[in-house]
Design a protein around this motif. Structure first.
Motif, mmCIF file in Angstrom:
data_model
loop_
_atom_site.group_PDB
_atom_site.id
_atom_site.type_symbol
_atom_site.label_atom_id
_atom_site.label_comp_id
_atom_site.label_asym_id
_atom_site.label_seq_id
_atom_site.Cartn_x
_atom_site.Cartn_y
_atom_site.Cartn_z
ATOM 1 N N SER A 1 -9.224 -5.762 -0.314
ATOM 2 C CA SER A 1 -8.743 -4.620 -1.311
ATOM 3 C C SER A 1 -10.159 -4.293 -1.876
ATOM 4 O O SER A 1 -10.032 -3.315 -1.938
ATOM 5 C CB SER A 1 -8.074 -5.685 -1.730
ATOM 6 O OG SER A 1 -7.445 -4.724 -3.228
ATOM 7 N N PHE B 1 -11.858 0.260 -2.527
ATOM 8 C CA PHE B 1 -11.938 0.900 -3.279
ATOM 9 C C PHE B 1 -13.312 1.467 -3.387
ATOM 10 O O PHE B 1 -13.932 1.877 -3.984
ATOM 11 C CB PHE B 1 -11.081 1.207 -4.146
ATOM 12 C CG PHE B 1 -9.873 -0.202 -4.222
ATOM 13 C CD1 PHE B 1 -9.046 1.967 -5.059
ATOM 14 C CD2 PHE B 1 -9.113 -0.365 -3.935
ATOM 15 C CE1 PHE B 1 -7.999 2.295 -4.796
ATOM 16 C CE2 PHE B 1 -7.617 -0.218 -4.017
ATOM 17 C CZ PHE B 1 -6.829 0.684 -4.235
ATOM 18 N N THR C 1 -4.292 6.054 -5.635
ATOM 19 C CA THR C 1 -3.026 5.547 -5.180
ATOM 20 C C THR C 1 -3.127 5.817 -4.250
ATOM 21 O O THR C 1 -2.449 4.911 -2.543
ATOM 22 C CB THR C 1 -1.478 6.182 -4.998
ATOM 23 O OG1 THR C 1 -1.537 6.305 -7.022
ATOM 24 C CG2 THR C 1 -0.324 6.079 -4.933
ATOM 25 N N ARG D 1 -5.567 5.684 -1.983
ATOM 26 C CA ARG D 1 -6.694 4.068 -1.042
ATOM 27 C C ARG D 1 -5.428 2.908 -0.835
ATOM 28 O O ARG D 1 -5.944 2.605 -0.107
ATOM 29 C CB ARG D 1 -8.120 4.207 -2.092
ATOM 30 C CG ARG D 1 -8.952 5.346 -2.247
ATOM 31 C CD ARG D 1 -10.096 4.436 -1.526
ATOM 32 N NE ARG D 1 -11.271 5.264 -1.907
ATOM 33 C CZ ARG D 1 -12.164 5.494 -1.833
ATOM 34 N NH1 ARG D 1 -12.973 4.084 -1.435
ATOM 35 N NH2 ARG D 1 -13.330 6.285 -1.980
ATOM 36 N N TYR D 2 -4.571 3.315 -2.025
ATOM 37 C CA TYR D 2 -3.790 1.807 -2.102
ATOM 38 C C TYR D 2 -3.026 2.394 -0.741
ATOM 39 O O TYR D 2 -3.393 0.931 -0.201
ATOM 40 C CB TYR D 2 -3.668 1.824 -2.921
ATOM 41 C CG TYR D 2 -2.488 0.484 -3.252
ATOM 42 C CD1 TYR D 2 -2.293 -1.084 -3.686
ATOM 43 C CD2 TYR D 2 -0.427 1.305 -3.124
ATOM 44 C CE1 TYR D 2 -1.779 -1.621 -3.325
ATOM 45 C CE2 TYR D 2 0.365 0.245 -3.042
ATOM 46 C CZ TYR D 2 0.157 -1.506 -3.518
ATOM 47 O OH TYR D 2 1.082 -2.051 -3.109
ATOM 48 N N TYR E 1 -4.795 0.812 2.223
ATOM 49 C CA TYR E 1 -5.250 -0.374 2.406
ATOM 50 C C TYR E 1 -3.962 -1.309 2.807
ATOM 51 O O TYR E 1 -4.081 -2.124 3.436
ATOM 52 C CB TYR E 1 -5.802 -1.167 1.162
ATOM 53 C CG TYR E 1 -5.544 -2.258 1.005
ATOM 54 C CD1 TYR E 1 -7.065 -2.959 1.931
ATOM 55 C CD2 TYR E 1 -4.766 -2.951 0.614
ATOM 56 C CE1 TYR E 1 -7.065 -4.426 1.938
ATOM 57 C CE2 TYR E 1 -4.865 -3.529 0.576
ATOM 58 C CZ TYR E 1 -5.810 -5.149 1.122
ATOM 59 O OH TYR E 1 -5.768 -6.500 2.034
ATOM 60 N N SER E 2 -3.007 -0.799 2.078
ATOM 61 C CA SER E 2 -1.566 -1.436 2.547
ATOM 62 C C SER E 2 -1.289 -0.997 3.891
ATOM 63 O O SER E 2 -0.763 -2.253 4.676
ATOM 64 C CB SER E 2 -0.716 -0.906 1.833
ATOM 65 O OG SER E 2 -0.646 -1.068 0.124
ATOM 66 N N ASN F 1 -5.955 -6.168 -11.104
ATOM 67 C CA ASN F 1 -5.856 -5.232 -9.538
ATOM 68 C C ASN F 1 -5.490 -3.973 -9.756
ATOM 69 O O ASN F 1 -6.387 -3.363 -9.477
ATOM 70 C CB ASN F 1 -4.891 -5.615 -8.703
ATOM 71 C CG ASN F 1 -5.312 -5.800 -6.959
ATOM 72 O OD1 ASN F 1 -7.577 -6.201 -7.180
ATOM 73 N ND2 ASN F 1 -4.998 -6.081 -5.682
ATOM 74 N N PHE F 2 -4.718 -4.257 -11.349
ATOM 75 C CA PHE F 2 -4.572 -2.600 -11.366
ATOM 76 C C PHE F 2 -4.694 -2.239 -12.602
ATOM 77 O O PHE F 2 -4.234 -1.261 -13.151
ATOM 78 C CB PHE F 2 -2.866 -2.338 -11.093
ATOM 79 C CG PHE F 2 -2.114 -2.311 -9.903
ATOM 80 C CD1 PHE F 2 -1.680 -1.273 -8.535
ATOM 81 C CD2 PHE F 2 -1.774 -3.710 -9.466
ATOM 82 C CE1 PHE F 2 -1.133 -1.719 -7.776
ATOM 83 C CE2 PHE F 2 -1.294 -3.453 -8.301
ATOM 84 C CZ PHE F 2 -1.130 -2.775 -7.475
ATOM 85 N N GLY G 1 3.411 -0.051 -7.058
ATOM 86 C CA GLY G 1 3.016 -0.813 -5.519
ATOM 87 C C GLY G 1 3.763 -1.023 -4.746
ATOM 88 O O GLY G 1 3.195 -1.609 -3.699
ATOM 89 N N ALA H 1 3.418 -0.084 -0.308
ATOM 90 C CA ALA H 1 3.105 -1.281 0.292
ATOM 91 C C ALA H 1 4.540 -0.930 1.540
ATOM 92 O O ALA H 1 3.609 -1.460 2.689
ATOM 93 C CB ALA H 1 2.937 -3.043 -0.194
#
Length: 221
Positions: A80, A84, A104, A106-107, A110-111, A143-144, A173, A177
């Motif tokens: 994770s 980033f 966001t 990028r998140y 990743y998810s 993480n956030f 979040g 995901a």
């Protein structure tokens, strides 16, 4: 067939495989099993089958199921963080709202590639207990931070609506995901392969549009 155990605990038939490569395979298999079945529903025997190694080799690398779970989760959080890497260059020169959108996206990416972490967090969040406390202390808590800081700055400056931070972070979040957590359901229900890069980017666009244009009162000042 029963495997002999050598003097350091590794099965004789696996002596040539007691390497970082075998450990990596075990961790990958463990991550998938814990994500799909939860901690209680996962066995080291199932992990060994998934990894293509013997069960004694699993115990050679990891002395308990809990230590294997912790190591697998740490691997997921390391990946994770890697997702980033270098983001500072992408954020340079952007206003705060656009920075939030980039992070966001990028998140979401990743998810899409690593749905296991969200599944594990979901399992543990429903049950509570020591493993959830470990997650909060070891990983989830920070993480956030990037989102919290930008959001609070936006609220103070007036370009973000003063909604509860917990609700905002949890909603973004989960939305970012969930599509990838229920990959099989998306295929069965909509015929969508959510590993398709076009689907991933489209989902990121949707999350950004729904949340940020709904959260923002106007352009940052």
């Amino acid at each position: 067939m029963v495997h002999d155990i050598d003097h350091v605990g590794a099965p004789a038939t696996d002596r040539g495989d007691t390497t970082e490569r075998s450990r990596e395979r075990i961790l990958r298999a463990a991550l998938e099993e814990f994500a799909n079945r939860g901690f209680e529903g996962t066995t080291t025997a199932a992990i060994a089958r998934q990894a293509g190694v013997t069960q004694p080799l699993v115990h050679y690398h990891f002395n308990a199921k809990l230590s294997l779970w912790e190591s697998a989760v740490r691997l997921a959080f390391d990946e994770s963080a890697q997702a980033f890497a270098g983001v500072e260059r992408e954020l340079a020169g952007l206003d705060p709202l656009d920075q939030m959108k980039v992070l966001t996206r990028r998140y979401v990416r990743y998810s899409a590639g690593h749905p296991e972490l969200a599944r594990i967090v979901s399992h543990e969040s429903m049950q509570g207990g020591d493993r959830l406390r470990w997650l909060n202390e070891a990983a989830i808590g920070g993480n956030f931070d990037w989102f919290r800081i930008l959001f609070e700055q936006g609220v103070d400056a007036g370009w973000m609506k003063p909604l509860p931070l917990m609700s905002v972070i949890s909603s973004i979040g989960a939305s970012g995901a969930y599509l990838f957590m229920v990959r099989a359901s998306m295929w069965e229900t909509y015929g969508l392969d959510v590993t398709d890069p076009a689907i991933v980017e489209g989902h990121a666009d949707a999350v950004i549009e729904i949340f940020f244009h709904g959260l923002a009162t106007g352009a940052p000042r």
